[in-house]
Design a protein around this motif. Structure first.
Motif, PDB file in Angstrom:
ATOM      1  N   PRO A  55       0.818  -1.222   0.000  1.00 51.49           N
ATOM      2  CA  PRO A  55       0.000   0.000   0.000  1.00 51.49           C
ATOM      3  C   PRO A  55       0.848   1.268   0.000  1.00 51.49           C
ATOM      4  O   PRO A  55       0.525   2.257  -0.646  1.00 51.49           O
ATOM      5  N   ARG A  56       1.983   1.189   0.725  1.00 47.64           N
ATOM      6  CA  ARG A  56       2.819   2.367   0.827  1.00 47.64           C
ATOM      7  C   ARG A  56       3.469   2.696  -0.509  1.00 47.64           C
ATOM      8  O   ARG A  56       3.552   3.861  -0.912  1.00 47.64           O
ATOM      9  N   TYR A 139       5.357  20.896   2.670  1.00 43.19           N
ATOM     10  CA  TYR A 139       5.062  19.666   3.407  1.00 43.19           C
ATOM     11  C   TYR A 139       3.692  19.084   3.073  1.00 43.19           C
ATOM     12  O   TYR A 139       3.070  18.428   3.897  1.00 43.19           O
ATOM     13  N   TYR A 213      14.576  13.777  -7.066  1.00 43.48           N
ATOM     14  CA  TYR A 213      14.715  13.482  -5.640  1.00 43.48           C
ATOM     15  C   TYR A 213      15.094  14.727  -4.851  1.00 43.48           C
ATOM     16  O   TYR A 213      14.377  15.192  -3.977  1.00 43.48           O
ATOM     17  N   ILE A 217      12.608  16.481  -1.851  1.00 45.36           N
ATOM     18  CA  ILE A 217      12.726  15.880  -0.533  1.00 45.36           C
ATOM     19  C   ILE A 217      12.609  16.907   0.594  1.00 45.36           C
ATOM     20  O   ILE A 217      12.116  16.612   1.674  1.00 45.36           O
ATOM     21  N   GLY A 221       7.903  16.830   3.090  1.00 42.29           N
ATOM     22  CA  GLY A 221       7.439  16.394   4.397  1.00 42.29           C
ATOM     23  C   GLY A 221       7.614  14.900   4.609  1.00 42.29           C
ATOM     24  O   GLY A 221       7.711  14.435   5.733  1.00 42.29           O
ATOM     25  N   ASN A 222       7.635  14.145   3.508  1.00 40.27           N
ATOM     26  CA  ASN A 222       8.022  12.734   3.540  1.00 40.27           C
ATOM     27  C   ASN A 222       7.203  11.869   4.488  1.00 40.27           C
ATOM     28  O   ASN A 222       7.743  10.969   5.125  1.00 40.27           O
ATOM     29  N   MET A 223       5.913  12.148   4.621  1.00 37.89           N
ATOM     30  CA  MET A 223       5.090  11.304   5.476  1.00 37.89           C
ATOM     31  C   MET A 223       4.622  10.084   4.695  1.00 37.89           C
ATOM     32  O   MET A 223       4.045  10.216   3.610  1.00 37.89           O
ATOM     33  N   PRO A 224       4.845   8.877   5.258  1.00 32.26           N
ATOM     34  CA  PRO A 224       4.398   7.674   4.576  1.00 32.26           C
ATOM     35  C   PRO A 224       2.913   7.759   4.248  1.00 32.26           C
ATOM     36  O   PRO A 224       2.142   8.303   5.031  1.00 32.26           O
ATOM     37  N   MET A 225       2.531   7.256   3.118  1.00 36.30           N
ATOM     38  CA  MET A 225       1.163   7.204   2.613  1.00 36.30           C
ATOM     39  C   MET A 225       0.653   8.569   2.147  1.00 36.30           C
ATOM     40  O   MET A 225      -0.341   8.648   1.443  1.00 36.30           O
ATOM     41  N   GLU A 228       5.059  10.879   0.503  1.00 33.83           N
ATOM     42  CA  GLU A 228       6.299  10.143   0.263  1.00 33.83           C
ATOM     43  C   GLU A 228       6.422   9.823  -1.218  1.00 33.83           C
ATOM     44  O   GLU A 228       5.575   9.123  -1.768  1.00 33.83           O
ATOM     45  N   LEU A 232      12.163   8.391  -2.790  1.00 38.41           N
ATOM     46  CA  LEU A 232      12.505   8.319  -1.371  1.00 38.41           C
ATOM     47  C   LEU A 232      12.341   6.898  -0.859  1.00 38.41           C
ATOM     48  O   LEU A 232      13.146   6.418  -0.058  1.00 38.41           O
ATOM     49  N   ILE A 235      15.406   5.091  -1.738  1.00 36.50           N
ATOM     50  CA  ILE A 235      16.500   5.449  -0.836  1.00 36.50           C
ATOM     51  C   ILE A 235      16.314   4.762   0.519  1.00 36.50           C
ATOM     52  O   ILE A 235      17.270   4.254   1.114  1.00 36.50           O
ATOM     53  N   THR A 236      15.066   4.729   0.994  1.00 34.38           N
ATOM     54  CA  THR A 236      14.791   4.083   2.277  1.00 34.38           C
ATOM     55  C   THR A 236      15.198   2.619   2.245  1.00 34.38           C
ATOM     56  O   THR A 236      15.809   2.102   3.173  1.00 34.38           O
TER      57      THR A 236
ATOM     58  N   THR B 158      15.926   6.403   7.628  1.00 32.69           N
ATOM     59  CA  THR B 158      17.014   7.001   6.848  1.00 32.69           C
ATOM     60  C   THR B 158      18.024   7.749   7.715  1.00 32.69           C
ATOM     61  O   THR B 158      19.006   8.252   7.193  1.00 32.69           O
ATOM     62  N   VAL B 197       6.373  16.389   9.875  1.00 34.38           N
ATOM     63  CA  VAL B 197       7.355  16.316   8.791  1.00 34.38           C
ATOM     64  C   VAL B 197       8.431  15.318   9.183  1.00 34.38           C
ATOM     65  O   VAL B 197       8.992  15.406  10.261  1.00 34.38           O
ATOM     66  N   LEU B 198       8.693  14.356   8.289  1.00 31.46           N
ATOM     67  CA  LEU B 198       9.777  13.406   8.557  1.00 31.46           C
ATOM     68  C   LEU B 198      10.929  13.733   7.610  1.00 31.46           C
ATOM     69  O   LEU B 198      10.916  13.330   6.456  1.00 31.46           O
TER      70      LEU B 198
END
Lengths: 300, 340
Positions: A55-56, A139, A213, A217, A221-225, A228, A232, A235-236, B158, B197-198
């Protein structure tokens, strides 16, 4: 293929040039790409599916491809507009504005990302007024789209600009003298001429955005779901020393990109096919940009 | 044809001669080392490298130049695995050096027992950085998970520092609840629900908190927090020390395969030993890393507030277990973000 080799080409150095092209493309494109597939092949189908269809990962594809498409469409529209203005009008500091277009190319992506975040953050120049009317830019997905629009700006402008420049003003005047309205002149005379170039620019802007990328980045804000992006996620995976998982997502991305680019190319052929076999200049131009991407083996 | 071959031979001999000249000169008069480290140690190793070069010159007469490379701890480890010629690695957590040992076999599995204190000459911990006046009245971990408090911390997947922050929160709840995994999981779930924010690294999070004005509290490396307050002024931010936190151990190691091939083992080992001397410890303390040596620790007692520290072993286990339970694909951290 054999036929091609039998007839001696008038142009000298065909064999050598072809050989070098094949070698060069293999070295620069094919070998690294096949390494990706090779790394992925250490996974079983089940593992592969588990990684690429989680799902992610699905949420990240939606964001990456969605925001890239939106960004490319925005650039398609405004890019044509900007190219038009830069070609057809003269105004003070035109040269300066013209060179500004290339800035997103020249700027290191991380610098672009930090600059965009500074401006669009809730305490930034643009972020503060936006925030006061209830729009959150940094974000959020909107922030991602802004970054991807920014980096794709030069493509449409720079592909459409020379085509517009070569277009004779007399064509428009002729259309007008034959009774076409302004809108008709635009849609029937101008648009068909610049459309192939615009689509090429669109494709390149889209392709660049999907893989972007560095600039995203910082603002995402890179919040899963939620915010993201797919790069990224790759990279994770690498961070976990999961090389196979990382390349699996890369392969999924590659396949989707390939299918989308193929679709765009077919669209382009359809649109130029509709106009008959004219303007060899454009199709040669397009072919040069798209054929290496799509590997369409059409000999001239 | 013959003369062409002759020319080739002469050419080869000249090149070979030139190469044979450069080699020994390098080994005797000077040496260049590469220290591959993580992000917040930039200032520490700038100071330390200069001090060590002076010490080594006085002791042996050899000129030493230490090059530094900084980045996310995991990314740095990957670079070494993929062939970056690091003489020494100084990373954020033992797991990353374990990875170098396992994946690339560049150093033996027992690397961590080769130097004193688990090969960690300095330690750090996780503290809170809040805005001046502490408007949300954050005193301890329990205040951080309250609804309406925005927490800034990087992504543990990360960032090495973020993993320590996550484990500090986990350990606090685990010990407070009488060693209940369920309670600890619930606690970190609430914590990360408060994270808007991550960022991908510790410096990124500091920027988000300090420059962008986002969040009420930053979970920070103690050294980063002290540095931020020093650089940005105590009129803007202040440090809140929780009742307890984790003893973060960023380890160091020689990369055996590389130093043996380059012939730099003696100097590299001395480079790491010097970290444990009073001079080395002073430099660490001045750069806000907690020294191991008691005498130095006493001298800098005012810099480092007293805080109850628990080790990773007390609350989770070794790094392998920590990684597989918490940060691996589908681990506890991923479950926090699993759509319901």
């Amino acid at each position: 293929m054999a036929v091609i080799f039998k007839q001696k080409s008038i142009l000298p150095g065909f064999g050598l040039a072809l050989g070098f092209t094949m070698f060069y493309l293999s070295l620069i494109v094919l070998i690294p790409l096949s390494a990706t597939f090779w790394k992925t092949s250490t996974l079983t189908w089940h593992q592969f599916w588990h990684v690429v269809a989680s799902p992610r990962a699905m949420a990240s594809y939606r964001l990456s491809f969605g925001a890239s498409l939106i960004g490319a469409f925005i650039n398609l529209f405004f890019g044509v507009l900007v190219a038009w203005v830069l070609v057809r009008y003269s105004f003070p500091l035109k040269r300066l504005f013209d060179s500004l277009i290339d800035l997103p190319f020249a700027l290191p992506t991380a610098v672009a990302g930090i600059a965009l975040t500074t401006v669009y953050a809730p305490n930034g120049w643009l972020g503060r007024p936006l925030e006061s009317i209830g729009v959150h830019a940094a974000y959020t997905r909107l922030g991602v789209t802004i970054a991807l629009t920014f980096i794709g700006l030069p493509f449409v402008v720079r592909t459409v600009q020379p085509v517009l420049g070569d277009l004779d003003k007399e064509l428009e005047e002729a259309a007008a003298s034959l009774g076409a309205g302004r809108w008709q002149t635009f849609t029937r005379v101008l648009l068909p001429a610049i459309l192939p170039a615009a689509i090429t620019g669109f494709t390149m802007a889209f392709a660049r955005a999907v893989g972007e990328y560095g600039s995203v980045i910082f603002i995402a804000g890179n919040m899963p779901m939620r915010t993201e992006i797919t790069p990224l996620l790759i990279i994770t995976r690498l961070q976990e020393y999961d090389y196979a998982g990382a390349t699996a997502i890369a392969v999924a991305m590659l396949v989707v990109s390939f299918v989308l680019l193929l679709a765009i190319n077919l669209l382009q052929r359809w649109s130029s096919g509709r106009r008959g076999r004219e303007s060899s200049q454009e199709s040669a131009f397009l072919g040069a940009t798209l054929k290496p991407v799509l590997g369409r083996g059409e000999g001239q | 044809m013959k003369s062409a071959y002759r020319k080739l031979w002469v050419f080869a001999v000249v090149i070979g001669f030139a190469l044979s000249l450069t080699r020994p000169v390098h080994a005797q008069g000077s040496a260049t080392l590469l220290n591959v480290s993580y992000d917040p140690t930039r200032e520490l190793y700038q100071d330390y490298n200069a001090a060590f070069a002076k010490y080594w010159k006085a002791k042996t007469g050899q000129d030493i130049k230490v090059q530094q490379s900084h980045g996310g701890s995991g990314a740095q480890a990957r670079a070494v695995i993929d062939g970056l010629q690091a003489d020494v690695v100084t990373l954020a957590l033992a797991y990353d050096i374990d990875a170098i040992s396992e994946k690339a076999k560049l150093l033996p599995a027992n690397w961590q027992s080769r130097l004193p204190n688990n090969s960690t000459p300095y330690t750090s911990t996780i503290v809170f950085l809040v805005r001046k006046g502490n408007p949300k009245n954050i005193k301890d971990w329990d205040d951080v998970v309250k609804p309406g408090v925005a927490v800034i911390t990087p992504n543990p997947k990360t960032s090495g520092g973020a993993r320590w922050a996550y484990l500090a929160a986990w350990g606090y709840a685990y010990l407070k609840s009488g060693k209940s995994d369920a309670a600890a999981k619930d606690f970190v779930t609430h914590l990360y629900k408060n994270v808007p924010v991550l960022d991908s690294g510790a410096r990124g999070s500091t920027t988000t908190f300090v420059e962008r004005g986002i969040g009420d509290v930053l979970l920070a490396w103690e050294n980063e927090a002290l540095l931020s307050v020093k650089e940005l002024g105590p009129d803007k931010f202040q440090i809140v020390v929780p009742s307890q936190s984790i003893l973060a151990e960023p380890p160091v190691s020689v990369v055996d395969q590389v130093v043996d091939r380059k012939g730099t083992r003696t100097v590299v080992e001395a480079y790491l030993q010097y970290l444990y001397t009073p001079e080395g410890q002073e430099i660490a303390a001045r750069n806000f890393y907690r020294p191991r040596l008691d005498t130095v620790a006493k001298k800098y007692a005012s810099t480092f507030p007293k805080i109850k520290l628990f080790t990773l072993g007390e609350v989770v286990g070794d790094w392998h277990k920590t990684q597989s339970v918490h940060f691996a694909d589908g681990g506890v951290f991923d479950q926090i973000y699993q759509p319901k």
